[in-house]
Design a protein around this motif. Structure first.
Motif, PDB file in Angstrom:
ATOM      1  N   ASN A  74     -37.388  33.194 149.723  1.00 37.49           N
ATOM      2  CA  ASN A  74     -38.321  32.128 149.334  1.00 37.49           C
ATOM      3  C   ASN A  74     -39.322  32.715 148.345  1.00 37.49           C
ATOM      4  N   VAL A  93     -45.247  40.163 157.668  1.00 35.11           N
ATOM      5  CA  VAL A  93     -44.025  40.028 158.451  1.00 35.11           C
ATOM      6  C   VAL A  93     -43.420  41.403 158.735  1.00 35.11           C
ATOM      7  N   HIS A 150     -40.838  34.643 160.030  1.00 35.39           N
ATOM      8  CA  HIS A 150     -39.781  34.824 159.027  1.00 35.39           C
ATOM      9  C   HIS A 150     -38.907  33.571 158.974  1.00 35.39           C
ATOM     10  N   GLN A 151     -38.520  33.078 160.144  1.00 36.19           N
ATOM     11  CA  GLN A 151     -37.681  31.885 160.215  1.00 36.19           C
ATOM     12  C   GLN A 151     -38.401  30.664 159.646  1.00 36.19           C
ATOM     13  N   ASP A 154     -44.965  39.234 152.739  1.00 33.55           N
ATOM     14  CA  ASP A 154     -43.937  40.172 153.183  1.00 33.55           C
ATOM     15  C   ASP A 154     -44.533  41.292 154.028  1.00 33.55           C
ATOM     16  N   PRO A 200     -36.889  25.108 156.320  1.00 39.08           N
ATOM     17  CA  PRO A 200     -38.127  25.885 156.435  1.00 39.08           C
ATOM     18  C   PRO A 200     -39.365  25.064 156.090  1.00 39.08           C
ATOM     19  N   PRO A 251     -39.010  38.185 153.368  1.00 37.92           N
ATOM     20  CA  PRO A 251     -39.031  36.721 153.242  1.00 37.92           C
ATOM     21  C   PRO A 251     -39.074  36.235 151.797  1.00 37.92           C
ATOM     22  N   SER A 252     -39.784  36.952 150.915  1.00 41.39           N
ATOM     23  CA  SER A 252     -39.905  36.499 149.531  1.00 41.39           C
ATOM     24  C   SER A 252     -38.588  36.587 148.773  1.00 41.39           C
ATOM     25  N   PRO A 263     -34.009  36.742 160.894  1.00 45.52           N
ATOM     26  CA  PRO A 263     -33.962  38.062 160.255  1.00 45.52           C
ATOM     27  C   PRO A 263     -32.905  38.992 160.825  1.00 45.52           C
ATOM     28  N   THR A 311     -38.264  30.874 155.708  1.00 40.81           N
ATOM     29  CA  THR A 311     -36.986  31.100 155.028  1.00 40.81           C
ATOM     30  C   THR A 311     -35.861  30.216 155.554  1.00 40.81           C
TER      31      THR A 311
END
Length: 327
Positions: free
Chosen positions: A254, A265, A221-222, A262, A108, A250-251, A229, A225
């Motif tokens: 990461n 996304v 997202h990708q 977040d 990432p 995501p959090s 997803p 992280t």
């Protein structure tokens, strides 16, 4: 399709330099030199099956004429459409750099780099949508990042003629369940065209501009992280998750992400079209606010911008691969 390269090496307009992608959905792609201007182009020689079919040929030329009029800093231009010695060709802007998919295969990105790229991609989508088009095939493979850290969107207006576009446009719950296409062709979920598809596309509905925003949400997202997803292990399972599952924030993968990441996304990945940002311009405003949150508080960091967020550090971007990460 080696014959076109041999025949076209001596043309008045272009000199073939080396292959980029062979046996692509639309045709073979070569790095070539425009003999009139001296610039390097990505020259696509259209497959005989398409060029020799009057209906498909005319449909491609109509799409290409529309694509040729698209000019934007974050869109790879289509310079020329023509014919030589019986071969139909498209001359695209050659973008030195790396496919975003290749960068993400190494891990990432840091949040600030991901947000900056997402802004540039959203600006390209806003331009595409203003022209009345839906991109429909956004993924890491459809974006090249050049040495100046600028994103370029590939094949604008030509979605139906790419491998990803062909797969996505043909994927419905019925065909996904009964498909005979081998899933091992897409062992990595990030390479599956279905992984970036919106719920409405999975359900066989017509794609809309906000369908592209869903795909950008998957990609964002990708980017932060390193994970998809909606990875179901196969196209049919992935399609089911896209329609029914709620992805991890995501959090949670990461923890270094700033407050508000977040929410952006999650807004992009809403199942209902009307619940997503109204348009790409609205998303750009949200991302710019995130950029202020992810930027350095004091002095700029000495580390390269594209370092990964892992504590162990990251690897550099490596040698530029150029246009052609996508088939």
């Amino acid at each position: 399709m080696s014959a076109p390269a041999g025949h076209m090496e001596q043309t008045e307009k272009y000199t073939i330099l080396d292959p980029i992608s062979i046996q692509g959905m639309l045709g073979d792609l070569f790095r070539a030199r425009d003999n009139r201007t001296g610039r390097t182009v990505a020259l696509r020689v259209v497959r005989d099956e398409i060029a020799g079919d009057p209906g498909r040929r005319e449909a491609l030329l109509a799409d290409a004429r529309l694509a040729q009029s698209a000019s934007h800093p974050h869109v790879a231009a289509l310079f020329d459409v023509g014919e030589q010695d019986g071969f139909l060709y498209l001359a695209h802007e050659f973008v030195p750099g790396r496919p975003l998919a290749a960068m993400l295969a190494q891990g990432p990105l840091e949040a600030d780099a991901a947000v900056e790229l997402a802004i540039q991609i959203a600006e390209a989508l806003a331009f595409v949508h203003r022209r009345g088009l839906v991109y429909r095939t956004l993924s890491g493979a459809s974006v090249i990042v050049n040495p100046r850290d600028q994103a370029k969107l590939l094949d604008v207006g030509l979605a139906a003629w790419t491998a990803a576009g062909h797969a996505r446009l043909g994927l419905t719950p019925e065909t996904a369940e009964g498909q005979e296409r081998r899933d091992e062709q897409y062992e990595d979920a990030a390479n599956r065209p279905a992984s970036y598809q919106s719920p409405e596309e999975v359900l066989g509905e017509q794609a809309a501009p906000r369908s592209d925003l869903f795909s950008l949400g998957v990609l964002l997202h990708q980017m932060v992280t390193g994970q998809m997803p909606f990875d179901g292990g196969s196209d049919s399972a992935t399609a089911f998750k896209i329609v029914h599952a709620t992805p991890s924030a995501p959090s949670s993968l990461n923890p270094s992400l700033p407050l508000g990441f977040d929410a952006v996304v999650a807004g992009l990945l809403r199942k209902t079209v009307e619940m997503r940002p109204h348009d790409a311009g609205t998303l750009i405003d949200q991302l710019r606010r995130l950029r202020r949150a992810t930027g350095p508080a004091e002095e700029p960091r000495e580390a390269p911008r594209w370092m990964f967020w892992r504590k162990s550090g990251g690897r550099g971007r490596g040698r530029p691969d150029g246009f052609g990460g996508r088939r």
